[in-house]
Design an enzyme around this catalytic site. Sequence first.
Site, PDB file in Angstrom:
ATOM      1  N   ASP A  70      14.569  -4.978  14.429  1.00 49.97           N
ATOM      2  CA  ASP A  70      14.233  -3.847  15.305  1.00 49.97           C
ATOM      3  C   ASP A  70      15.309  -3.714  16.380  1.00 49.97           C
ATOM      4  OD1 ASP A  70      12.950  -1.898  16.852  1.00 49.97           O
ATOM      5  OD2 ASP A  70      11.822  -3.417  17.975  1.00 49.97           O
ATOM      6  N   ASP A 123      10.415  -1.053  19.605  1.00 47.25           N
ATOM      7  CA  ASP A 123       9.051  -0.616  19.286  1.00 47.25           C
ATOM      8  C   ASP A 123       8.308  -1.606  18.402  1.00 47.25           C
ATOM      9  OD1 ASP A 123      10.293  -0.235  16.856  1.00 47.25           O
ATOM     10  OD2 ASP A 123       9.743   1.878  16.644  1.00 47.25           O
ATOM     11  N   ASP A 143      14.185  -1.172  11.784  1.00 44.54           N
ATOM     12  CA  ASP A 143      14.744   0.165  11.589  1.00 44.54           C
ATOM     13  C   ASP A 143      16.076   0.089  10.846  1.00 44.54           C
ATOM     14  OD1 ASP A 143      16.564  -0.599  13.738  1.00 44.54           O
ATOM     15  OD2 ASP A 143      14.950  -0.057  15.131  1.00 44.54           O
ATOM     16  N   ASP A 158      13.415   2.564  -3.476  1.00 40.77           N
ATOM     17  CA  ASP A 158      12.079   2.715  -4.052  1.00 40.77           C
ATOM     18  C   ASP A 158      11.780   4.197  -4.267  1.00 40.77           C
ATOM     19  OD1 ASP A 158       9.971   0.980  -4.889  1.00 40.77           O
ATOM     20  OD2 ASP A 158      10.095  -0.047  -2.963  1.00 40.77           O
ATOM     21  N   ASP A 216       8.032   2.739  -8.382  1.00 41.20           N
ATOM     22  CA  ASP A 216       6.810   2.076  -7.942  1.00 41.20           C
ATOM     23  C   ASP A 216       5.606   2.533  -8.748  1.00 41.20           C
ATOM     24  OD1 ASP A 216       5.274   0.522  -5.784  1.00 41.20           O
ATOM     25  OD2 ASP A 216       4.321   2.500  -5.720  1.00 41.20           O
ATOM     26  N   GLU A 224       8.274  -0.860 -11.700  1.00 39.11           N
ATOM     27  CA  GLU A 224       7.319  -1.890 -11.331  1.00 39.11           C
ATOM     28  C   GLU A 224       6.369  -2.100 -12.502  1.00 39.11           C
ATOM     29  OE1 GLU A 224       4.190  -2.985  -7.743  1.00 39.11           O
ATOM     30  OE2 GLU A 224       4.524  -0.897  -8.285  1.00 39.11           O
ATOM     31  N   HIS A 235       7.411  -7.927  -1.599  1.00 41.74           N
ATOM     32  CA  HIS A 235       6.566  -7.431  -0.510  1.00 41.74           C
ATOM     33  C   HIS A 235       5.083  -7.437  -0.866  1.00 41.74           C
ATOM     34  CE1 HIS A 235       7.134  -4.097  -3.219  1.00 41.74           C
ATOM     35  NE2 HIS A 235       6.117  -3.484  -2.659  1.00 41.74           N
ATOM     36  N   ASP A 236       4.748  -7.631  -2.125  1.00 39.67           N
ATOM     37  CA  ASP A 236       3.350  -7.670  -2.561  1.00 39.67           C
ATOM     38  C   ASP A 236       2.841  -9.096  -2.763  1.00 39.67           C
ATOM     39  OD1 ASP A 236       2.806  -4.940  -2.555  1.00 39.67           O
ATOM     40  OD2 ASP A 236       3.561  -4.650  -4.584  1.00 39.67           O
TER      41      ASP A 236
END
Length: 582
Positions: free
Chosen positions: A54, A58, A62, A131, A233, A287, A353-354
Site C-alpha cells: 500500500d 488506506d 495498490d 485474471d 476464472d 481455473e 488466493h483461494d
Amino acid sequence: MKKLLLFSLLLSVIISCNENKKTSNTSTEPEQSIDKKWWKEAIVYQIYPRSFQDTDGDGVGDLQGIINRLDYVKDLGVTAVWLNPIYSSPNDDNGYDVSDYRNIMSDFGTMEDFDTMLSEMHARDIKLVMDIVVNHSSDEHPWFKESRSSRDNPYRDYYHWWPAEKGEPPYRYSLFDAEGNAWKYDEKTDAYYLHYFSQKQPDLNWENPKVRQEVYDIMTYWAEKGVDGFRLDAFQFAAKDTTFPEFPKGFEKNFIQYYAMQDGLHDYLKEMNEQVFSKYDVMSVAEGAGRTLEEAHELVDADRNEINMAYAFDGVDIPKAEGYKLSTFKETFSKWDSAFADKGWISIFLSNHDQARMVSRYANDSLPYRAPSAKMLNTFILSMRGTPYCYFGDELGMTNNPKLQNIEDYQDIAAINGYKKAKSQGEDMETFIQNLRFGSRDHGRTPMQWDASEHAGFTSGNPWLPINPNYVDVNTEAELADKNSVLNHFKKMTALRRGSDVLIYGDYALLLPEHPHVHAYTRSLGDEQFLVILNFSKEKVSVILEELGNFSELKINNYSNLNKKANELQLEPYQAVILAKS
C-alpha cells in the site's frame, strides 16, 4: 567427365558432413524433441494486489505499490506475474465481481498506473498474466442493470432468467450464498436470476453470441495493451444446460460433476482461441482442468486449439484439517505428470488466493520447522515438470495467521456466508471454525511482510486484514540479510530452474513410492539427470543412495550441512536435496 567427378566429390563431402552432424547431435543433444514455449519455461509469481504493498495509507495494496516493488520481484528470479483482478468492482468478492472490465478499481489506482506498471514489468523482462472473470459479472455491471430493468430489454439474455410464472426454478447450488440456492428472486421483473457464486455475481449467458463477442473484445483490449496472458476464472462453469433439468437430490456434494465442462464449453474456447489467443503470443490457462484427465487433455492439447495449460486442483485439495498422507501427495502429482508426459502441459502449485498458506497445510509452520518446511515445499514446486506458480509470501515462508480466530475476524465472503449456512443447518460450529482456522482463504490474503516496522512495512494506515504477528522475524528485509533464509533458498531454486532445461522439460520418475516420509524422484533429459529428495516429516530419515542411482554433485540443499556417509544419506527434518548425475 570433369563435371561428373566434381559432382561425385561434392556429394561425398555432403554425406560426410551429414554423418558428422548426426554423430555430434547424438552426443550433445537430448534424444527427445522439445516443443519450447515461453509459458512452459515461465516461473509465475502470483500477486494478490490488495495485500502486496500500500502506498496511499488506506490499508489496501495498490498498483503503485507493485511498481515500487518490481525490483524485488525481478530479483526473485521469477519471469511472470499473475495479478488477481484489478478491474472496477463493488468488491463483494474482492474484485471477482467486475462492474467495468475496461477500468481500474479506484482502490488500486488508475489506468495510467496500470500502463506504467506493465511498462516497468516489461522493462525488467517480466510478463503479466491477467485474471479474466467472465463466468459472471457484478450485479452492478451496466449489462446486468439493463438486464434486470425489463423482460424485453436488449440485455435481458446476457444473463440466465427464470420467469416466476413457471414456478420456482429447479434447485441449483450456490458456492457462496448463505441460503445455498443459486437462484435469486428479483421483484422488478418478477423473475429469478442465476448465480453460482454470490447473489452479487450473476452468471453470464454464454449461449448468447453477443455475450461471447463482448468478452473477446474485452480480452483483445487488454492484449492490445501488451498483456502477456489470461487466466480464465471459474470458466469451466460457463457452459450450462439452459433447459435447467432437475438434478438428483444431494448433487451439491459433488457439484463439479454437474457444473463443469458442460456441452458448448469447448466451442466457446475454440472461438476464443480463434478470435484472441491465436492473434497474440499470450499464455492461456483456465481455473480448473475438467472432471477427468481426459477432459483436461481436451482443454489443453495443442491440436485442440483451446488453451495452453491445465490448472488442476487435485493437489491443493489433499490437505484437510486432520492432515493428509504423503502417499496421496505422491500419487496425485505423479498421476498428473504421467498423464501429460507426452502431450499437453500442466501447472504446478501448492497455494493461491483461494488457499491457506502452504507451509501450514502441507508441512509444519511451528519452530524450528517452519523455515526448512517452506524451503522444502518451494524445492518441490520449482523442480517438477510443468509451469510453477509461486504465491506471494511463500518465498518467505509466510504462515496462517493466528489472529484469525473467530468468525468476526474473517472478511472472506465464502467464510462469512458459509458460517451463516452451517449455523442455519445445525452443523457443529466449533468444527466449522476449526476448519476456517486451518483452511480459510483469508490466511493466504493477509498482507505481505516486508520488514519489522509497524504493519510489516505494508501500509502506514490500518491494514485491511490483520498482519501476522510473526512478521517481526518473517519478513523480506530480515531474510535478504540471512544467506540461509527461505527467501535466499527460493532464489537459488529459481536460478537452478532457469538454467536447467531438465527441470522444465525433463522426464519425471517417482522413486521410493512406499516410503512414508520421503518423496524422491528423478528429472531426466538426454544425458542430464537430477535426483530430488524431499523429507516431508519432522523425523530424521535415511535413504540409500545406490538404490536411487549414481548421483554425487550437490545442486540444492536447504540445510547448511549434508550428512552423507558412504552410500547413505541421512535427512534432517524437512530437508530437501537435489543432486546431479555423476
